[in-house]
Motif scaffolding. Structure first.
Motif, PDB file in Angstrom:
ATOM      1  N   SER A  74       0.819  -1.225   0.000  1.00 14.09           N
ATOM      2  CA  SER A  74       0.000   0.000   0.000  1.00 14.09           C
ATOM      3  C   SER A  74       0.846   1.265   0.000  1.00 14.09           C
ATOM      4  O   SER A  74       0.672   2.158   0.833  1.00 14.09           O
ATOM      5  N   HIS A  75       1.748   1.357  -0.957  1.00 10.08           N
ATOM      6  CA  HIS A  75       2.656   2.502  -1.017  1.00 10.08           C
ATOM      7  C   HIS A  75       2.766   3.021  -2.448  1.00 10.08           C
ATOM      8  O   HIS A  75       2.915   2.250  -3.390  1.00 10.08           O
ATOM      9  N   VAL A  76       2.662   4.344  -2.589  1.00 10.56           N
ATOM     10  CA  VAL A  76       2.821   5.012  -3.884  1.00 10.56           C
ATOM     11  C   VAL A  76       3.861   6.107  -3.720  1.00 10.56           C
ATOM     12  O   VAL A  76       3.827   6.860  -2.745  1.00 10.56           O
ATOM     13  N   THR A  77       4.784   6.191  -4.668  1.00  9.68           N
ATOM     14  CA  THR A  77       5.756   7.279  -4.699  1.00  9.68           C
ATOM     15  C   THR A  77       5.645   7.965  -6.052  1.00  9.68           C
ATOM     16  O   THR A  77       5.692   7.304  -7.093  1.00  9.68           O
ATOM     17  N   ILE A  78       5.473   9.278  -6.017  1.00  2.00           N
ATOM     18  CA  ILE A  78       5.449  10.076  -7.245  1.00  2.00           C
ATOM     19  C   ILE A  78       6.607  11.057  -7.190  1.00  2.00           C
ATOM     20  O   ILE A  78       6.784  11.776  -6.215  1.00  2.00           O
ATOM     21  N   THR A  79       7.385  11.064  -8.255  1.00  2.33           N
ATOM     22  CA  THR A  79       8.489  12.001  -8.393  1.00  2.33           C
ATOM     23  C   THR A  79       8.132  12.941  -9.532  1.00  2.33           C
ATOM     24  O   THR A  79       7.884  12.487 -10.650  1.00  2.33           O
ATOM     25  N   PHE A  80       8.078  14.232  -9.245  1.00  2.30           N
ATOM     26  CA  PHE A  80       7.725  15.192 -10.284  1.00  2.30           C
ATOM     27  C   PHE A  80       8.894  16.121 -10.573  1.00  2.30           C
ATOM     28  O   PHE A  80       9.783  16.309  -9.749  1.00  2.30           O
ATOM     29  N   THR A  81       8.867  16.711 -11.762  1.00  2.00           N
ATOM     30  CA  THR A  81       9.947  17.567 -12.225  1.00  2.00           C
ATOM     31  C   THR A  81       9.400  18.956 -12.536  1.00  2.00           C
ATOM     32  O   THR A  81       8.683  19.126 -13.526  1.00  2.00           O
ATOM     33  N   PRO A  82       9.711  19.953 -11.714  1.00  2.00           N
ATOM     34  CA  PRO A  82       9.267  21.319 -12.009  1.00  2.00           C
ATOM     35  C   PRO A  82       9.845  21.784 -13.356  1.00  2.00           C
ATOM     36  O   PRO A  82      10.901  21.308 -13.783  1.00  2.00           O
ATOM     37  N   THR A  83       9.162  22.720 -14.000  1.00  2.00           N
ATOM     38  CA  THR A  83       9.625  23.184 -15.315  1.00  2.00           C
ATOM     39  C   THR A  83      10.870  24.047 -15.230  1.00  2.00           C
ATOM     40  O   THR A  83      11.609  24.156 -16.202  1.00  2.00           O
TER      41      THR A  83
END
Length: 158
Positions: A74-83
């Protein structure tokens, strides 16, 4: 849009079209399909950028490859990249991702939201703020900030 944009001319990418998912329905009321990377991406891809009329997918802030899902634990990791490296909206974007997943995932999931390593000037501070329950709760008590998040999520509500 916000006056005095940090990134006045972002690169806009084409949105990937995909066939709709066919969720399996069973007679067993307790059978649940596991949550996967594609499902999470489908939930967050159309979140609107706080500064521009484009989605996070169109700005390549989020991609399917930047999502990790462990349904068993039950684990989610989201990695996002700012512009841009000095994006002042990075915490708002991360908060939008967190709130969207809070609203659509079962409560059993722990969600980690992170800025991609080396893509933001204050990466550690943003990551700390986005993954601290008390800070997130305080941010969501601010009506102006909550209004901004709701505006970014408006097109994603089912």
């Amino acid at each position: 849009m916000v006056v005095g944009l940090i990134n006045a001319n972002p690169v806009v990418y084409e949105r990937k079209e995909r066939p709709a998912r066919n969720d399996v329905v069973t007679d067993d009321e307790f059978a649940v399909e596991p949550i996967d990377q594609q499902e999470i991406f489908d939930h967050v891809r159309d979140i609107k950028d706080p500064e521009h009329p484009y989605s996070l997918e169109q700005l390549k802030v989020i991609s399917e490859d930047a999502i990790e899902v462990d349904d068993v634990h039950s684990h989610v990791t989201i990695t996002f990249t700012p512009t841009v490296e000095h994006c002042s909206m990075a915490t708002v974007i991360g908060l939008c991702l967190r709130v969207k997943l809070m609203r659509c995932l079962p409560s059993r999931f722990k969600v980690d939201i992170r800025v991609a390593p080396g893509t933001h000037a204050t990466e550690a501070a943003v990551n700390k703020q986005l993954n601290d329950k008390e800070r997130v709760a305080a941010a969501l008590e601010n009506p102006n900030l909550l209004g901004m998040v709701d505006e970014c999520l408006a097109s994603t509500d089912d």
